[in-house]
Design a protein around this motif. Structure first.
Motif, mmCIF file in Angstrom:
data_model
loop_
_atom_site.group_PDB
_atom_site.id
_atom_site.type_symbol
_atom_site.label_atom_id
_atom_site.label_comp_id
_atom_site.label_asym_id
_atom_site.label_seq_id
_atom_site.Cartn_x
_atom_site.Cartn_y
_atom_site.Cartn_z
ATOM 1 N N ASP A 108 0.294 -1.203 0.268
ATOM 2 C CA ASP A 108 -0.304 0.156 0.056
ATOM 3 C C ASP A 108 0.527 1.071 0.390
ATOM 4 O OD1 ASP A 108 -2.315 -1.593 -0.005
ATOM 5 O OD2 ASP A 108 -2.689 -1.210 2.312
ATOM 6 N N ARG A 124 2.098 1.793 -3.712
ATOM 7 C CA ARG A 124 1.110 2.250 -4.328
ATOM 8 C C ARG A 124 0.785 3.698 -4.258
ATOM 9 N NH1 ARG A 124 -1.839 -1.349 -3.248
ATOM 10 N NH2 ARG A 124 -1.356 -2.322 -4.226
ATOM 11 N N GLY A 125 0.419 4.192 -2.947
ATOM 12 C CA GLY A 125 0.616 4.984 -2.444
ATOM 13 C C GLY A 125 1.961 6.371 -2.838
ATOM 14 N N LEU A 143 1.622 6.750 -6.831
ATOM 15 C CA LEU A 143 0.726 7.250 -6.876
ATOM 16 C C LEU A 143 0.708 9.064 -6.705
ATOM 17 C CD1 LEU A 143 -2.181 7.010 -8.075
ATOM 18 C CD2 LEU A 143 -3.383 7.200 -5.716
ATOM 19 N N PHE A 155 2.722 0.703 -10.925
ATOM 20 C CA PHE A 155 1.805 0.545 -11.316
ATOM 21 C C PHE A 155 2.213 -0.782 -11.982
ATOM 22 C CE2 PHE A 155 0.549 5.098 -10.008
ATOM 23 C CZ PHE A 155 0.148 4.738 -9.703
ATOM 24 N N ILE A 183 -3.662 6.788 1.065
ATOM 25 C CA ILE A 183 -3.907 6.723 -0.621
ATOM 26 C C ILE A 183 -3.250 5.380 -1.345
ATOM 27 C CG2 ILE A 183 -2.884 7.979 -1.909
ATOM 28 C CD1 ILE A 183 -1.499 10.239 -0.153
ATOM 29 N N GLY A 184 -2.661 4.317 -1.187
ATOM 30 C CA GLY A 184 -2.369 3.521 -1.952
ATOM 31 C C GLY A 184 -3.750 2.284 -1.238
ATOM 32 N N HIS A 232 -6.789 3.087 -1.731
ATOM 33 C CA HIS A 232 -8.186 4.472 -2.383
ATOM 34 C C HIS A 232 -7.305 4.351 -3.474
ATOM 35 C CE1 HIS A 232 -9.248 4.108 1.951
ATOM 36 N NE2 HIS A 232 -9.953 3.854 1.591
ATOM 37 N N SER A 233 -6.173 3.631 -4.290
ATOM 38 C CA SER A 233 -6.134 4.310 -5.246
ATOM 39 C C SER A 233 -6.609 4.310 -6.585
ATOM 40 C CB SER A 233 -5.018 2.958 -6.093
ATOM 41 O OG SER A 233 -5.173 2.341 -5.554
ATOM 42 N N TYR A 289 -6.744 8.519 -8.078
ATOM 43 C CA TYR A 289 -7.007 8.205 -9.633
ATOM 44 C C TYR A 289 -8.215 8.725 -10.667
ATOM 45 C CZ TYR A 289 -5.615 6.819 -14.624
ATOM 46 O OH TYR A 289 -4.690 6.954 -16.164
ATOM 47 N N HIS A 329 -8.383 12.754 -9.491
ATOM 48 C CA HIS A 329 -7.070 13.612 -9.028
ATOM 49 C C HIS A 329 -6.425 14.596 -10.126
ATOM 50 C CE1 HIS A 329 -5.034 10.862 -12.366
ATOM 51 N NE2 HIS A 329 -4.008 11.844 -12.101
#
Length: 251
Positions: A8, A11-12, A15, A54, A219-220, A222-223, A227, A230
């Motif tokens: 996570d 990924r966050g 992002l 990603f 953030i990761g 709820h990517s 995305y 944003h």
């Protein structure tokens, strides 16, 4: 699906980097800012590192998911939604076959393909996936090769229509501001898939439970929604700033 804090976090963090990159993209290509650095090799490497992370991470996490079909359809349809919205509001910069379409396609493809790939030696799978990715990295430009090295020419007859563009062979005149075809990127996804089993076989999943920052991990987690939101948020903020700047300049 078991959550691993480090995944996570990665990924966050990625992002966040992508949002900064897209912010600069908007300033350069929509608002006309002259940011010379954005055209350099360093910026390209930054952009590629975001994409690679990603896609590889998505492949790594695929074996962890339980509702694979639902997840694949959700991601694929989210990519279709991005195509429709950008086609309406940003027709000159429409996203066709973007990263969400790719990830959803890879997930759906791996549902039947996973039965064939699972059980193979992860080391061999990673080597084969890496070789195929390197061999076909330049397929969108009409070559078999990687970055500045072209090994062979792909027949122009393969580049015919929207379906071939989806596969990796875009026809002349095809345009997309965010293009990720099935080939070569599916091979990076498969590399991540095998990387999961390699680390699992080495009893290394335990180390992925350690986290960095709960805010970045949030953030990761709820990517997808972040995305999707944003770019509208960035565009709204930039347009608001420009409107306020114009207003105060007239005072």
């Amino acid at each position: 699906m078991k959550r691993y804090r480090m995944l996570d976090g990665i990924r966050g963090f990625t992002l966040l980097g992508m949002m900064v990159y897209h912010l600069i993209w908007d300033l350069v290509y929509i608002f006309g800012w002259d940011i010379t650095w954005y055209q350099t090799e360093v910026a390209y490497i930054w952009q590629q590192s975001i994409c690679w992370t990603f896609i590889l991470l998505s492949g790594f996490c695929f074996p962890l998911g339980k509702r694979k079909l639902k997840r694949g359809i959700t991601i694929f349809m989210s990519g279709f939604l991005v195509t429709v919205i950008t086609g309406i509001f940003m027709p000159r910069d429409q996203v066709v076959f973007g990263v969400l379409t790719l990830l959803g396609s890879c997930m759906l493809l791996m549902i039947p393909l996973g039965h064939l790939l699972k059980g193979r030696k992860p080391e061999l799978g990673m080597i084969m996936a890496a070789l195929l990715f390197v061999l076909f990295r330049n397929v969108n430009e009409g070559y078999g090769g990687f970055e500045n090295w072209n090994f062979f020419v792909i027949p122009s007859s393969w580049y015919r229509n929207m379906f071939t563009a989806y596969l990796g062979f875009p026809y002349f005149g095809f345009m997309s501001s965010d293009y990720f075809s099935l080939v070569p990127w599916v091979f990076l996804f498969i590399f991540g898939y095998y990387l999961y089993f390699f680390i699992k076989g080495k009893n290394g999943l335990y180390y992925l439970e350690k986290g960095w920052s709960r805010y970045i991990e949030w953030i990761g987690r709820h990517s997808l929604i972040i995305y999707l939101l944003h770019q509208p948020v960035i565009m709204l903020a930039l347009n608001l700033c420009y409107s306020l700047s114009s207003y105060f300049n007239r005072l």
